[in-house]
Scaffold this active site. Structure first.
Site, mmCIF file in Angstrom:
data_model
loop_
_atom_site.group_PDB
_atom_site.id
_atom_site.type_symbol
_atom_site.label_atom_id
_atom_site.label_comp_id
_atom_site.label_asym_id
_atom_site.label_seq_id
_atom_site.Cartn_x
_atom_site.Cartn_y
_atom_site.Cartn_z
ATOM 1 N N THR A 92 0.837 -1.191 0.000
ATOM 2 C CA THR A 92 0.000 0.000 0.000
ATOM 3 C C THR A 92 0.875 1.246 0.000
ATOM 4 O O THR A 92 1.935 1.270 0.646
ATOM 5 C CB THR A 92 -0.925 0.020 1.237
ATOM 6 O OG1 THR A 92 -1.497 1.326 1.384
ATOM 7 C CG2 THR A 92 -0.175 -0.324 2.519
ATOM 8 N N SER A 105 -1.045 3.348 10.864
ATOM 9 C CA SER A 105 -1.915 2.460 11.638
ATOM 10 C C SER A 105 -1.173 1.157 11.858
ATOM 11 O O SER A 105 -0.156 0.888 11.199
ATOM 12 C CB SER A 105 -3.231 2.190 10.896
ATOM 13 O OG SER A 105 -3.022 1.312 9.795
ATOM 14 N N TYR A 117 -2.255 -1.724 10.945
ATOM 15 C CA TYR A 117 -2.340 -2.410 9.656
ATOM 16 C C TYR A 117 -1.224 -1.951 8.718
ATOM 17 O O TYR A 117 -0.523 -2.778 8.110
ATOM 18 C CB TYR A 117 -3.699 -2.152 8.995
ATOM 19 C CG TYR A 117 -3.661 -2.298 7.503
ATOM 20 C CD1 TYR A 117 -3.558 -3.553 6.907
ATOM 21 C CD2 TYR A 117 -3.688 -1.176 6.662
ATOM 22 C CE1 TYR A 117 -3.483 -3.689 5.530
ATOM 23 C CE2 TYR A 117 -3.619 -1.305 5.292
ATOM 24 C CZ TYR A 117 -3.512 -2.566 4.731
ATOM 25 O OH TYR A 117 -3.429 -2.687 3.367
ATOM 26 N N HIS A 118 -1.045 -0.653 8.572
ATOM 27 C CA HIS A 118 -0.038 -0.151 7.643
ATOM 28 C C HIS A 118 1.373 -0.547 8.083
ATOM 29 O O HIS A 118 2.243 -0.802 7.242
ATOM 30 C CB HIS A 118 -0.158 1.365 7.500
ATOM 31 C CG HIS A 118 -1.335 1.801 6.691
ATOM 32 N ND1 HIS A 118 -2.501 2.255 7.268
ATOM 33 C CD2 HIS A 118 -1.547 1.829 5.345
ATOM 34 C CE1 HIS A 118 -3.374 2.564 6.318
ATOM 35 N NE2 HIS A 118 -2.823 2.309 5.144
ATOM 36 N N LYS A 158 2.189 -3.905 6.799
ATOM 37 C CA LYS A 158 2.566 -3.892 5.384
ATOM 38 C C LYS A 158 4.036 -3.480 5.222
ATOM 39 O O LYS A 158 4.743 -3.993 4.337
ATOM 40 C CB LYS A 158 1.663 -2.951 4.592
ATOM 41 C CG LYS A 158 0.172 -3.268 4.692
ATOM 42 C CD LYS A 158 -0.144 -4.695 4.332
ATOM 43 C CE LYS A 158 -0.062 -4.952 2.843
ATOM 44 N NZ LYS A 158 -0.498 -6.328 2.494
#
Length: 384
Positions: free
Chosen positions: A144, A180, A182-183, A186
């Site tokens: 992302t 975040s 989540y990020h 990644k």
């Protein structure tokens, strides 16, 4: 080409399976159906009703005359993943099998821990399975653009960049600052893949994709072939969320100043870009980064476009700025490079202004269904 899609049941996974199968590739997929469960957990569901996995496969055969193999299973189960890879011996593995929501990862400690364990274990399992079965398999990982945050420099389309630190010049990994849990997973995916690429010579395409919007691809020729479409505060991306808000008469939820700027891409163009990257793999042992987006807009600009499109379709649409539940820059510089996909012949077919109208038109017949989940739309998850 034989392709294994991890996360085949998702917003991107299913239309990619249809696209590749229709182009004559052999498609195998794995999914643990977690997004279906997690959507229910937050009191929501896909805007379009989703058939069961076995029915999705049957409908694909009926309408497109394609064969897709769909395993319901979890790629955090290493032995299961290893068995599927050994059985099918794919040329390429597409890694979509991760918890993909920033708000979900920020709800509390349990959701943060789940996100880290699920995402990092699935990536490490994939890496070790490829190494043990066939290190020449091309790994295409969905990253992302959010890995980088919003830096005050042009985001390069490389994994490394030359830098001067305290007067010393060196080659370093492009600086990243996720926004975040989540990020950050990644970012760690990238770090793991790069490390094992350099250790074992793995072949990797690392896609840094912007938010995706849309309801249509060329292969979605019947309602039974629809991909999932999320619109709640946890799972819905901004364009898709705004379109549902316009239909339901909810003021568009612009967070803070609305200057948050990102690179966006339509669902159709995302499929086209992914197909190009799969059909034109990097050289063996290469680590390739591809920044995947088509147009750059701020949240405020998107809201204005949704308002205009909605009103042209007879809807009454208001924009309702809200205090930002996230911790993020609301006004900033943003300029990512984009060279890899154009070099492969990628040219966007869709644009956001036109697609917003198509999204609203496709969703209007489902207004009654959307109303049932209205309570899940306004933001409840706060970063602080």
């Amino acid at each position: 080409m034989k392709v294994l899609i991890l996360g085949i049941d998702g917003y991107l996974g299913w239309p990619l399976a249809l696209r590749l199968a229709k182009r004559g590739h052999e498609v195998v997929g794995i999914d643990n159906l977690s997004t279906r469960r997690f959507s229910e957990e937050v009191g929501s569901d896909s805007a379009f009703p989703l058939p069961k996995p076995e029915d999705r496969v049957k409908e694909a055969k009926k309408h497109l005359d394609v064969d897709i193999t769909f395993y319901v299973g979890d790629v955090t189960d290493y032995n299961f993943l290893l068995d599927v890879i050994r059985r099918h011996k794919p040329d390429t593995i597409v890694h979509f099998a991760e918890q993909r929501s920033a708000p979900y990862s920020m709800k509390d400690r349990d959701h943060a821990v789940y996100t880290v364990i699920n995402n990092e274990v699935s990536t490490l399992n994939l890496i070790y399975a490829v190494k043990n079965v066939d290190p020449s398999i091309h790994i295409l990982k969905m990253g992302t653009m959010g890995e980088y945050g919003t830096p005050n420099f042009d985001i390069p389309e490389n994994i490394y960049v030359e830098a001067i630190v305290n007067g010393k010049k060196d080659k370093i990994i492009v600086p990243r600052k996720a926004g975040s849990v989540y990020h950050w997973t990644k970012v760690h995916d990238t770090d793991f893949l790069l490390y094992f690429h350099e250790l074992w010579g793995l072949t990797v395409t690392d896609i840094m994709q912007g938010p995706v919007y849309g309801t249509r691809t060329e292969e979605i020729v019947d309602e039974s072939l629809r991909t999932r479409f999320d619109f709640d505060e946890t799972w819905g991306t901004v364009v898709n969320r705004f379109c549902v808000q316009a239909i339901l008469g909810i003021p568009l939820t612009v967070y803070g100043k609305g200057g948050q700027t990102r690179g966006f891409i339509s669902l159709e163009d995302s499929m086209e870009a992914l197909t190009l990257l799969l059909e034109h793999p990097p050289n063996q042992g290469e680590y390739r980064v591809a920044n995947q987006f088509a147009e750059i807009y701020s949240v405020k600009q998107i809201a204005e476009m949704v308002k205009k499109a909605g009103e042209e379709l007879g809807l009454s649409v208001e924009i309702g700025p809200l205090p930002n539940p996230r911790v993020e820059a609301e006004e900033h510089y943003y300029n990512p490079e984009r060279k890899v996909l154009p070099s492969l012949g990628f040219y966007p077919k869709k644009n956001l202004r036109d697609e917003i109208k198509n999204i609203i038109k496709d969703l209007l017949p489902y207004k009654e269904r959307l109303e049932r989940f209205k309570h899940a739309i306004l933001p409840k998850t706060k970063w602080k």
